[in-house]
Write a protein that holds these residues in place. Sequence first.
Motif, PDB file in Angstrom:
ATOM      1  N   PHE A  32       0.832  -1.212   0.000  1.00  0.00           N
ATOM      2  CA  PHE A  32       0.000   0.000   0.000  1.00  0.00           C
ATOM      3  C   PHE A  32       0.864   1.258   0.000  1.00  0.00           C
ATOM      4  O   PHE A  32       0.546   2.234  -0.679  1.00  0.00           O
ATOM      5  N   LEU A  33       1.961   1.251   0.737  1.00  0.00           N
ATOM      6  CA  LEU A  33       2.851   2.413   0.760  1.00  0.00           C
ATOM      7  C   LEU A  33       3.495   2.640  -0.603  1.00  0.00           C
ATOM      8  O   LEU A  33       3.592   3.781  -1.075  1.00  0.00           O
ATOM      9  N   GLY A  37       3.166   5.880  -3.708  1.00  0.00           N
ATOM     10  CA  GLY A  37       4.262   6.657  -4.249  1.00  0.00           C
ATOM     11  C   GLY A  37       5.507   6.700  -3.409  1.00  0.00           C
ATOM     12  O   GLY A  37       6.462   7.405  -3.738  1.00  0.00           O
ATOM     13  N   HIS A  38       5.545   5.954  -2.314  1.00  0.00           N
ATOM     14  CA  HIS A  38       6.717   5.953  -1.440  1.00  0.00           C
ATOM     15  C   HIS A  38       7.757   4.948  -1.912  1.00  0.00           C
ATOM     16  O   HIS A  38       7.415   3.881  -2.435  1.00  0.00           O
ATOM     17  N   GLN A 208       5.245 -10.665  -4.997  1.00  0.00           N
ATOM     18  CA  GLN A 208       5.451 -10.289  -6.400  1.00  0.00           C
ATOM     19  C   GLN A 208       4.892  -8.909  -6.701  1.00  0.00           C
ATOM     20  O   GLN A 208       5.538  -8.097  -7.380  1.00  0.00           O
ATOM     21  N   GLN A 209       3.701  -8.628  -6.178  1.00  0.00           N
ATOM     22  CA  GLN A 209       3.094  -7.319  -6.401  1.00  0.00           C
ATOM     23  C   GLN A 209       3.912  -6.216  -5.736  1.00  0.00           C
ATOM     24  O   GLN A 209       4.068  -5.118  -6.280  1.00  0.00           O
ATOM     25  N   ALA A 210       4.440  -6.513  -4.545  1.00  0.00           N
ATOM     26  CA  ALA A 210       5.268  -5.523  -3.848  1.00  0.00           C
ATOM     27  C   ALA A 210       6.518  -5.214  -4.661  1.00  0.00           C
ATOM     28  O   ALA A 210       6.886  -4.041  -4.844  1.00  0.00           O
ATOM     29  N   GLN A 211       7.182  -6.245  -5.157  1.00  0.00           N
ATOM     30  CA  GLN A 211       8.393  -6.027  -5.940  1.00  0.00           C
ATOM     31  C   GLN A 211       8.097  -5.307  -7.252  1.00  0.00           C
ATOM     32  O   GLN A 211       8.861  -4.439  -7.683  1.00  0.00           O
ATOM     33  N   HIS A 418      -2.779  -2.406   6.408  1.00  0.00           N
ATOM     34  CA  HIS A 418      -3.392  -1.303   5.652  1.00  0.00           C
ATOM     35  C   HIS A 418      -3.511  -0.051   6.502  1.00  0.00           C
ATOM     36  O   HIS A 418      -3.167   1.056   6.056  1.00  0.00           O
ATOM     37  N   ALA A 419      -3.969  -0.212   7.749  1.00  0.00           N
ATOM     38  CA  ALA A 419      -4.145   0.942   8.632  1.00  0.00           C
ATOM     39  C   ALA A 419      -2.815   1.619   8.957  1.00  0.00           C
ATOM     40  O   ALA A 419      -2.722   2.850   8.997  1.00  0.00           O
TER      41      ALA A 419
END
Length: 441
Positions: A32-33, A37-38, A208-211, A418-419
């Motif tokens: 999520f971060l 854009g982080h 995979q999505q994070a990378q 998420h929070a």
Amino acid sequence: MTSHLEQHSTNTQTLPVFVAGAGLAGLTAALFLARAGHKVILLEQSAQAGGRGKSRQQENWTFNLGPHALYRAGQGISLLQQLGIQLKGKTPAAVGTHAFSKGQLRPVLSAIAKLSLAEKLGLISWILKLMRLNPADYAWMSTEQWLKPVKGQALKTLIGLLIRVSTYCADFSQLSAEVAIQQLQLALKGNVLYLDGGWQSLVDQLLQQAQKSGVEVRLNNPLKQLKQSADSWLITPQHGPDFEVSGLILALPPQAVQKLLAEWPELLLHQEIQQLQPVRAACLDLGLKTLPAPKQLSAFGLDEASYLSVHSASARLAPDQGALIHAAWYLGGPDQPHNPHPLLEARLDALQPGWRQQVSHQFYYPHLHVVQGMATAQKGGLAGRPAIQVKELNGVYLAGDWVGQTGWLADAALASGHAAAQALDLQLGMMPVQKPKAVKI
């Protein structure tokens, strides 16, 4: 309608943000971060991501760490869908469900059939009332207290079975009724999902999505130390140089968090962690060459805290003709056995006679942590868990199934990730842009 995390991508910081722990909570937070854009750096101490959500592959059998199920009506699935995670599997069928009473196996429908007419009407009335309840109204009441008005011991015993299966907890004297009500409502609304390929299929997709989103994942590299400066944090990993970050999320077990934050003994969090009571289970996982009794797919204890289920009947977890069974004994309740292993084997003898001759793989976990911290009535249920934000430390947040006011089991891990990402993103959006400082190596 877009979320705050989706909207806030133009005001990111020069410094990266940091996540410790690549379990469900940490991967969710990092993803999520990154999508906000982080620049994100994620450290994981193990060589494999997933934490307690990872699976063990043995030939053509896929073993989760004990029985895992994802609530179809829970917040976790909603968050995973937002992240584009594809979930494949099935809900367990009611066919072949049995119950243990005084150690004897019988079809669960016979347990319901033996209820008196008044108890059957009471069960229907109780379910109708249950679905209208606001769980938070019962946060300060124990599950044991909540069950006291239920009339008829047979009915109360049946409801107890449903609560154990949906919460993975047998200690009704401590468990907040808020959790029991919430989990029963979720179970009745949508049942659960057993995942094809085990929970590793979920973990692998998150990784995979994070990378793909730019998260720098460093496996086999524990977080060694944290140091605070005026407006940033210095991260010391076990391997590699120190680096500076604008904020961080600790998605770690409570004891690991306590150790990392030992430099700040005045934190209220230390006291909260000391008071946590983990929810535990003894788990026996079996890979069988064939299933001896294919029509007997599950059994749950009516007057005991046992659970047995052929997960491969609903999800792709075993080779053709093979079977994968998760057997568990929920720990922490009254009359807890000293060693549930012989009891689990005896229950398997009843459900799947001849199973011992069919074993290809088996793993036993005597004290598996199901939830790192119980939501107790004494602490006010879910709201009594430690907060996501460590308020005394600027830019430090927590994620895991033991923090935050939302969810239970995997839902809590995903919701807290998420929070925490939302809270850190919001804080950084209100801060001036920071420039990296020179770090001496």
